[in-house]
Scaffold this motif. Structure first.
Motif, mmCIF file in Angstrom:
data_model
loop_
_atom_site.group_PDB
_atom_site.id
_atom_site.type_symbol
_atom_site.label_atom_id
_atom_site.label_comp_id
_atom_site.label_asym_id
_atom_site.label_seq_id
_atom_site.Cartn_x
_atom_site.Cartn_y
_atom_site.Cartn_z
ATOM 1 N N ALA B 35 0.755 -1.152 0.104
ATOM 2 C CA ALA B 35 0.145 0.085 -0.016
ATOM 3 C C ALA B 35 0.826 1.464 0.057
ATOM 4 N N ASP B 36 1.975 1.351 0.610
ATOM 5 C CA ASP B 36 2.866 2.529 0.642
ATOM 6 C C ASP B 36 4.131 1.916 0.944
ATOM 7 N N VAL B 37 5.297 2.701 0.282
ATOM 8 C CA VAL B 37 6.735 2.616 0.336
ATOM 9 C C VAL B 37 7.176 3.902 1.064
ATOM 10 N N ARG B 38 8.051 3.837 1.888
ATOM 11 C CA ARG B 38 8.691 5.263 2.302
ATOM 12 C C ARG B 38 10.427 4.855 2.469
ATOM 13 N N GLN B 39 11.258 5.663 1.633
ATOM 14 C CA GLN B 39 12.512 5.242 1.753
ATOM 15 C C GLN B 39 13.375 6.113 2.487
ATOM 16 N N GLY B 40 14.234 5.829 3.272
ATOM 17 C CA GLY B 40 14.968 6.619 4.255
ATOM 18 C C GLY B 40 16.314 6.010 4.268
ATOM 19 N N LYS B 41 17.199 6.484 5.062
ATOM 20 C CA LYS B 41 18.526 6.121 5.362
ATOM 21 C C LYS B 41 18.975 5.436 6.698
ATOM 22 N N ARG B 42 19.707 4.545 6.611
ATOM 23 C CA ARG B 42 20.287 3.764 7.669
ATOM 24 C C ARG B 42 21.834 3.727 7.750
ATOM 25 N N PHE B 43 22.185 4.410 8.884
ATOM 26 C CA PHE B 43 23.730 4.581 9.077
ATOM 27 C C PHE B 43 24.032 3.384 10.154
ATOM 28 N N GLU B 44 25.170 2.816 9.841
ATOM 29 C CA GLU B 44 25.831 1.858 10.889
ATOM 30 C C GLU B 44 27.023 2.240 11.375
ATOM 31 N N LEU B 45 26.996 2.527 12.666
ATOM 32 C CA LEU B 45 28.287 3.311 13.318
ATOM 33 C C LEU B 45 28.926 2.052 14.055
ATOM 34 N N GLU B 46 30.131 2.057 13.873
ATOM 35 C CA GLU B 46 30.995 1.092 14.852
ATOM 36 C C GLU B 46 31.662 1.792 15.794
ATOM 37 N N VAL B 47 31.352 1.654 17.030
ATOM 38 C CA VAL B 47 31.648 2.559 18.209
ATOM 39 C C VAL B 47 32.634 1.948 18.752
ATOM 40 N N GLU B 48 33.836 2.597 19.193
ATOM 41 C CA GLU B 48 34.850 2.253 19.978
ATOM 42 C C GLU B 48 34.523 2.350 21.384
#
Lengths: 87, 87
Positions: B35-48
Motif C-alpha cells: 500500500a505504501d513505501v517510504r525510503q530513508g537512510k540507515r547509518f551503521e556506526l562502529e563505536v569504539e
C-alpha cells in the motif's frame, strides 16, 4: 496494516564513499570514537493483508530483484517492531 | 566493537517521491499488495569502547545535529541486534 522493513547495505568488501565522508566529518564536528560508518537504505513497506510466510517470501523476492543490487548489496527483511523514536 | 544503527526517515507528513516511485513501480514488476513505501537512510556506526548511556546520548546528539535534518526527518538510535541476512 503491517509494516515490513527492508534494509539494504553495501556488502562489507565494497567501498562506501558516503559512509567514509560521514566518518571523516565526525571528528571535525566534535564527535570522537566512531571507528567506521556505513550508509545504506531503509525501505518501509506497508503490506495489505497478513504478513505470513508467503508475504515475506514475496517481499524477499522483491528486495532481491528490485530494491537491492545483490552484486554489491546485502539486504535484510523483517517485520517492524517499534523502536525508540528520536527527537 | 559495538554497532549502533541510526535510521533516518522523512516525517510522515513530508512527501516522499523516492518511496512513491518504488511503490508505483512494484505492480508493473508483478508485486501487488504493497500500500505504501517510504525510503530513508540507515547509518551503521562502529563505536569504539562501551556503548553505555553516555555513548548513546552522544550518538543521539550526532544524529540530531548531523545525520538527520530534524525539520523534515525523524530518526531512531538503537544498538544493533543481528537480523536474518538476505541472499
Amino acid at each position: 496494516m503491517a509494516r515490513v522493513v527492508v534494509d539494504v547495505m553495501l556488502k562489507p568488501e565494497i567501498l562506501d564513499p558516503q559512509g567514509q565522508a560521514v566518518q571523516r566529518a565526525l571528528p571535525r564536528l566534535g564527535f570522537e570514537g566512531i571507528a567506521d560508518v556505513r550508509q545504506g537504505k531503509r525501505f518501509e513497506l506497508e503490506v495489505e493483508g497478513p504478513v505470513d510466510e508467503a508475504a515475506l517470501a514475496r517481499i524477499h523476492e522483491m528486495a532481491e530483484t528490485f530494491l537491492a543490487n545483490t552484486v554489491i548489496e546485502d539486504f535484510t527483511v523483517r517485520v517492524d517492531e517499534p523502536a525508540e523514536a528520536g527527537s
